[in-house]
Design a protein around this motif. Structure first.
Motif, PDB file in Angstrom:
ATOM      1  N   THR A   1     -35.111  -4.349  26.286  1.00  0.00           N
ATOM      2  CA  THR A   1     -33.672  -4.088  26.282  1.00  0.00           C
ATOM      3  C   THR A   1     -33.437  -2.885  25.363  1.00  0.00           C
ATOM      4  OG1 THR A   1     -33.386  -5.612  24.440  1.00  0.00           O
ATOM      5  CG2 THR A   1     -33.070  -6.500  26.654  1.00  0.00           C
ATOM      6  N   PHE A   2     -32.217  -2.356  25.400  1.00  0.00           N
ATOM      7  CA  PHE A   2     -31.948  -1.149  24.607  1.00  0.00           C
ATOM      8  C   PHE A   2     -31.928  -1.411  23.104  1.00  0.00           C
ATOM      9  CE2 PHE A   2     -30.905   0.873  28.584  1.00  0.00           C
ATOM     10  CZ  PHE A   2     -31.288   2.176  28.349  1.00  0.00           C
ATOM     11  N   ASP A   3     -31.577  -2.632  22.702  1.00  0.00           N
ATOM     12  CA  ASP A   3     -31.612  -2.905  21.261  1.00  0.00           C
ATOM     13  C   ASP A   3     -33.056  -3.026  20.762  1.00  0.00           C
ATOM     14  OD1 ASP A   3     -31.598  -5.101  22.884  1.00  0.00           O
ATOM     15  OD2 ASP A   3     -30.673  -6.444  21.438  1.00  0.00           O
ATOM     16  N   GLN A   4     -33.959  -3.543  21.625  1.00  0.00           N
ATOM     17  CA  GLN A   4     -35.383  -3.580  21.262  1.00  0.00           C
ATOM     18  C   GLN A   4     -35.935  -2.157  21.170  1.00  0.00           C
ATOM     19  OE1 GLN A   4     -36.509  -6.052  24.584  1.00  0.00           O
ATOM     20  NE2 GLN A   4     -37.086  -7.743  23.234  1.00  0.00           N
ATOM     21  N   LEU A   5     -35.478  -1.301  22.082  1.00  0.00           N
ATOM     22  CA  LEU A   5     -35.931   0.091  22.077  1.00  0.00           C
ATOM     23  C   LEU A   5     -35.454   0.818  20.822  1.00  0.00           C
ATOM     24  CD1 LEU A   5     -37.259   2.403  23.858  1.00  0.00           C
ATOM     25  CD2 LEU A   5     -34.916   3.027  24.410  1.00  0.00           C
TER      26      LEU A   5
END
Length: 192
Positions: free
Chosen positions: A123-127
């Motif tokens: 997900t973008f928060d993991q990225l």
């Protein structure tokens, strides 16, 4: 007649669309906040681009198929594919290569195939935790002109018969009996 400079010209309603977050999706709203912050603090072009694309409407964030994704990611080992949109499955592709993909959403089968190949779906928060400035990432987009777009638009009427000539109806078949009467032949009222 010139431009009324005191009034600032007459370009009404042309404020930047990125000033106001239009989406009501709480996750997208938080991601926009996060990537606006990152682009301001890291001065990274990647974060600025992601923030800009998160603001885009659904039509302007087209999905990308696994086959196209795999083609773009050949000879890019160890890099993360980033798509601000949806990743869909492609049944025409027999084997899915191992790859790390970050996207807003995945279809069920696309996620299964990526994970089964030994890859990962981020997900973008993991990225943001893994690559805050977008290092070792490949920013990709789906095809802007796709078949679905030819069906988008408003219906035509007698008053304005050529308003949306290019809007393609969803028709079961392309024969004489299917949507070939009023509005499609001049002998039947009007022709678009």
């Amino acid at each position: 007649m010139g431009i009324d400079l005191k009034a600032g010209g007459r370009r009404c309603g042309h404020k930047s669309s990125t000033k106001v977050i239009k989406t009501q999706n709480p996750y997208t709203r938080l991601l926009i906040k996060l990537y606006k912050f990152l682009s301001r603090r890291t001065e990274s072009k990647f974060c600025a681009t992601v923030a800009k694309r998160l603001h885009m409407s659904k039509v302007n964030a087209p999905p990308i198929g696994l086959n196209r994704l795999a083609k773009y990611m050949t000879s890019k080992d160890g890099k993360i594919a980033v798509i601000v949109g949806k990743v869909t499955d492609d049944v025409r592709m027999l084997e899915c290569p191992k790859m790390s993909v970050c996207a807003l959403s995945f279809t069920e089968n696309a996620r299964k195939r990526i994970v089964a190949a030994g890859g990962e779906c981020l997900t973008f928060d993991q990225l943001a935790l893994r690559a805050p400035t977008g290092s070792d990432t490949v920013l990709l987009r789906g095809p802007a002109s796709r078949e679905a777009l030819s069906h988008f638009g408003k219906r035509t009427s007698v008053n304005n018969p050529h308003a949306y000539d290019g809007v393609k109806p969803y028709v079961r078949s392309k024969g004489r009996k299917f949507e070939k009467a009023r509005g499609r032949r001049s002998s039947r009222g009007f022709k678009v």
